[in-house]
Design a protein around this motif. Sequence first.
Motif, PDB file in Angstrom:
ATOM      1  N   ARG A  71       0.866  -1.176   0.000  1.00  0.00           N
ATOM      2  CA  ARG A  71       0.000   0.000   0.000  1.00  0.00           C
ATOM      3  C   ARG A  71       0.904   1.228   0.000  1.00  0.00           C
ATOM      4  O   ARG A  71       1.830   1.332   0.802  1.00  0.00           O
ATOM      5  CB  ARG A  71      -0.887  -0.020   1.242  1.00  0.00           C
ATOM      6  N   THR A  72       0.627   2.181  -0.894  1.00  0.00           N
ATOM      7  CA  THR A  72       1.474   3.369  -0.991  1.00  0.00           C
ATOM      8  C   THR A  72       0.761   4.640  -0.551  1.00  0.00           C
ATOM      9  O   THR A  72       1.388   5.693  -0.481  1.00  0.00           O
ATOM     10  CB  THR A  72       1.991   3.552  -2.424  1.00  0.00           C
ATOM     11  N   GLY A  73      -0.537   4.556  -0.298  1.00  0.00           N
ATOM     12  CA  GLY A  73      -1.308   5.722   0.107  1.00  0.00           C
ATOM     13  C   GLY A  73      -2.761   5.332   0.298  1.00  0.00           C
ATOM     14  O   GLY A  73      -3.108   4.154   0.256  1.00  0.00           O
ATOM     15  N   ASP A  74      -3.602   6.329   0.492  1.00  0.00           N
ATOM     16  CA  ASP A  74      -5.026   6.081   0.674  1.00  0.00           C
ATOM     17  C   ASP A  74      -5.607   5.511  -0.614  1.00  0.00           C
ATOM     18  O   ASP A  74      -5.687   6.209  -1.624  1.00  0.00           O
ATOM     19  CB  ASP A  74      -5.743   7.378   1.059  1.00  0.00           C
ATOM     20  N   GLU A  75      -5.955   4.239  -0.595  1.00  0.00           N
ATOM     21  CA  GLU A  75      -6.520   3.516  -1.738  1.00  0.00           C
ATOM     22  C   GLU A  75      -5.550   3.415  -2.917  1.00  0.00           C
ATOM     23  O   GLU A  75      -5.948   3.198  -4.050  1.00  0.00           O
ATOM     24  CB  GLU A  75      -7.864   4.114  -2.172  1.00  0.00           C
ATOM     25  N   LYS A  76      -4.247   3.576  -2.665  1.00  0.00           N
ATOM     26  CA  LYS A  76      -3.210   3.450  -3.700  1.00  0.00           C
ATOM     27  C   LYS A  76      -2.297   2.278  -3.339  1.00  0.00           C
ATOM     28  O   LYS A  76      -1.884   2.129  -2.174  1.00  0.00           O
ATOM     29  CB  LYS A  76      -2.355   4.717  -3.807  1.00  0.00           C
ATOM     30  N   TYR A  77      -1.977   1.457  -4.339  1.00  0.00           N
ATOM     31  CA  TYR A  77      -1.194   0.250  -4.132  1.00  0.00           C
ATOM     32  C   TYR A  77      -0.166   0.112  -5.256  1.00  0.00           C
ATOM     33  O   TYR A  77      -0.391   0.585  -6.369  1.00  0.00           O
ATOM     34  CB  TYR A  77      -2.100  -0.991  -4.119  1.00  0.00           C
ATOM     35  N   LEU A  78       0.944  -0.570  -4.968  1.00  0.00           N
ATOM     36  CA  LEU A  78       1.951  -0.861  -5.966  1.00  0.00           C
ATOM     37  C   LEU A  78       1.665  -2.246  -6.527  1.00  0.00           C
ATOM     38  O   LEU A  78       1.701  -3.247  -5.802  1.00  0.00           O
ATOM     39  CB  LEU A  78       3.358  -0.811  -5.369  1.00  0.00           C
ATOM     40  N   PHE A  79       1.357  -2.315  -7.816  1.00  0.00           N
ATOM     41  CA  PHE A  79       1.053  -3.567  -8.509  1.00  0.00           C
ATOM     42  C   PHE A  79       2.249  -3.946  -9.369  1.00  0.00           C
ATOM     43  O   PHE A  79       2.869  -3.092  -9.995  1.00  0.00           O
ATOM     44  CB  PHE A  79      -0.185  -3.389  -9.397  1.00  0.00           C
ATOM     45  N   ARG A  80       2.596  -5.246  -9.397  1.00  0.00           N
ATOM     46  CA  ARG A  80       3.727  -5.714 -10.199  1.00  0.00           C
ATOM     47  C   ARG A  80       3.327  -6.942 -11.003  1.00  0.00           C
ATOM     48  O   ARG A  80       2.666  -7.832 -10.489  1.00  0.00           O
ATOM     49  CB  ARG A  80       4.911  -6.073  -9.308  1.00  0.00           C
ATOM     50  N   ASP A  81       3.734  -6.932 -12.272  1.00  0.00           N
ATOM     51  CA  ASP A  81       3.651  -8.147 -13.076  1.00  0.00           C
ATOM     52  C   ASP A  81       5.051  -8.414 -13.625  1.00  0.00           C
ATOM     53  O   ASP A  81       6.017  -7.758 -13.224  1.00  0.00           O
ATOM     54  CB  ASP A  81       2.561  -8.060 -14.164  1.00  0.00           C
ATOM     55  N   ALA A  82       5.185  -9.359 -14.545  1.00  0.00           N
ATOM     56  CA  ALA A  82       6.503  -9.737 -15.057  1.00  0.00           C
ATOM     57  C   ALA A  82       7.177  -8.620 -15.847  1.00  0.00           C
ATOM     58  O   ALA A  82       8.384  -8.654 -16.058  1.00  0.00           O
ATOM     59  CB  ALA A  82       6.371 -10.980 -15.936  1.00  0.00           C
ATOM     60  N   THR A  83       6.413  -7.589 -16.261  1.00  0.00           N
ATOM     61  CA  THR A  83       6.979  -6.528 -17.102  1.00  0.00           C
ATOM     62  C   THR A  83       7.263  -5.221 -16.372  1.00  0.00           C
ATOM     63  O   THR A  83       7.846  -4.312 -16.958  1.00  0.00           O
ATOM     64  CB  THR A  83       6.041  -6.232 -18.289  1.00  0.00           C
ATOM     65  N   GLY A  84       6.832  -5.095 -15.120  1.00  0.00           N
ATOM     66  CA  GLY A  84       7.100  -3.862 -14.384  1.00  0.00           C
ATOM     67  C   GLY A  84       6.085  -3.579 -13.289  1.00  0.00           C
ATOM     68  O   GLY A  84       5.323  -4.458 -12.884  1.00  0.00           O
ATOM     69  N   THR A  85       6.089  -2.319 -12.815  1.00  0.00           N
ATOM     70  CA  THR A  85       5.194  -1.911 -11.734  1.00  0.00           C
ATOM     71  C   THR A  85       4.295  -0.765 -12.197  1.00  0.00           C
ATOM     72  O   THR A  85       4.629  -0.029 -13.124  1.00  0.00           O
ATOM     73  CB  THR A  85       5.978  -1.460 -10.489  1.00  0.00           C
ATOM     74  N   LEU A  86       3.169  -0.621 -11.490  1.00  0.00           N
ATOM     75  CA  LEU A  86       2.173   0.381 -11.818  1.00  0.00           C
ATOM     76  C   LEU A  86       1.380   0.687 -10.550  1.00  0.00           C
ATOM     77  O   LEU A  86       1.131  -0.212  -9.750  1.00  0.00           O
ATOM     78  CB  LEU A  86       1.232  -0.174 -12.897  1.00  0.00           C
ATOM     79  N   THR A  87       0.991   1.936 -10.382  1.00  0.00           N
ATOM     80  CA  THR A  87       0.119   2.286  -9.266  1.00  0.00           C
ATOM     81  C   THR A  87      -1.298   1.825  -9.584  1.00  0.00           C
ATOM     82  O   THR A  87      -1.805   2.042 -10.679  1.00  0.00           O
ATOM     83  CB  THR A  87       0.121   3.805  -9.022  1.00  0.00           C
ATOM     84  N   ALA A  88      -1.924   1.181  -8.611  1.00  0.00           N
ATOM     85  CA  ALA A  88      -3.315   0.741  -8.734  1.00  0.00           C
ATOM     86  C   ALA A  88      -4.149   1.540  -7.745  1.00  0.00           C
ATOM     87  O   ALA A  88      -3.842   1.563  -6.553  1.00  0.00           O
ATOM     88  CB  ALA A  88      -3.430  -0.750  -8.447  1.00  0.00           C
ATOM     89  N   ASP A  89      -5.174   2.198  -8.234  1.00  0.00           N
ATOM     90  CA  ASP A  89      -6.110   2.946  -7.394  1.00  0.00           C
ATOM     91  C   ASP A  89      -7.306   2.027  -7.155  1.00  0.00           C
ATOM     92  O   ASP A  89      -8.108   1.790  -8.058  1.00  0.00           O
ATOM     93  CB  ASP A  89      -6.541   4.224  -8.110  1.00  0.00           C
ATOM     94  N   ILE A  90      -7.397   1.481  -5.930  1.00  0.00           N
ATOM     95  CA  ILE A  90      -8.440   0.520  -5.604  1.00  0.00           C
ATOM     96  C   ILE A  90      -9.298   1.093  -4.485  1.00  0.00           C
ATOM     97  O   ILE A  90      -8.871   1.149  -3.326  1.00  0.00           O
ATOM     98  CB  ILE A  90      -7.855  -0.837  -5.166  1.00  0.00           C
ATOM     99  N   ASP A  91     -10.508   1.539  -4.831  1.00  0.00           N
ATOM    100  CA  ASP A  91     -11.437   2.046  -3.826  1.00  0.00           C
ATOM    101  C   ASP A  91     -11.782   0.931  -2.842  1.00  0.00           C
ATOM    102  O   ASP A  91     -11.860  -0.248  -3.217  1.00  0.00           O
ATOM    103  CB  ASP A  91     -12.723   2.556  -4.477  1.00  0.00           C
ATOM    104  N   ASP A  92     -12.012   1.288  -1.584  1.00  0.00           N
ATOM    105  CA  ASP A  92     -12.314   0.308  -0.549  1.00  0.00           C
ATOM    106  C   ASP A  92     -13.497  -0.585  -0.919  1.00  0.00           C
ATOM    107  O   ASP A  92     -13.530  -1.754  -0.560  1.00  0.00           O
ATOM    108  CB  ASP A  92     -12.602   1.013   0.781  1.00  0.00           C
ATOM    109  N   ASP A  93     -14.452  -0.032  -1.656  1.00  0.00           N
ATOM    110  CA  ASP A  93     -15.642  -0.817  -1.984  1.00  0.00           C
ATOM    111  C   ASP A  93     -15.410  -1.813  -3.120  1.00  0.00           C
ATOM    112  O   ASP A  93     -16.304  -2.564  -3.473  1.00  0.00           O
ATOM    113  CB  ASP A  93     -16.827   0.091  -2.301  1.00  0.00           C
ATOM    114  N   ARG A  94     -14.212  -1.893  -3.678  1.00  0.00           N
ATOM    115  CA  ARG A  94     -13.911  -2.832  -4.768  1.00  0.00           C
ATOM    116  C   ARG A  94     -13.382  -4.175  -4.280  1.00  0.00           C
ATOM    117  O   ARG A  94     -13.291  -5.120  -5.052  1.00  0.00           O
ATOM    118  CB  ARG A  94     -12.877  -2.232  -5.734  1.00  0.00           C
TER     119      ARG A  94
END
Length: 130
Positions: A71-94
Amino acid sequence: MMKKIALASVIALASLPALAQNSGGFNDPSAPQTQGKGGFTGDNASLGSVKDVKNLKDDQWIRLEGHIEKRTGDEKYLFRDATGTLTADIDDDRWKGQNVSPKDKVRLEGEIDKDWNSEEIDVKRITVIN
């Protein structure tokens, strides 16, 4: 007077789903967090990768598979796959009652959100893949 009572009843009934609460969310082993609820059903996104995001347009739908690292912030997460990383904005209700840790492989479905110097996925659905 009857109209006011009827209106109050409709408002009360319409607000009941908002009071229901499912627990779930990302379990960061290094920092406990508040659990959320959520869910989106739909499969209108093609399977892609973090690398593909750079070539996609703003608001384009995508489906990514990988791991949420932290988790990097409020509803922000660091997502990683085999090709790199990306910020994921995931609302609590998801979260839809799901508990996720960095060990769990997940599928994220949502829209690409591009700003001047950043790219992220606005997650509409998260699914744990076994």
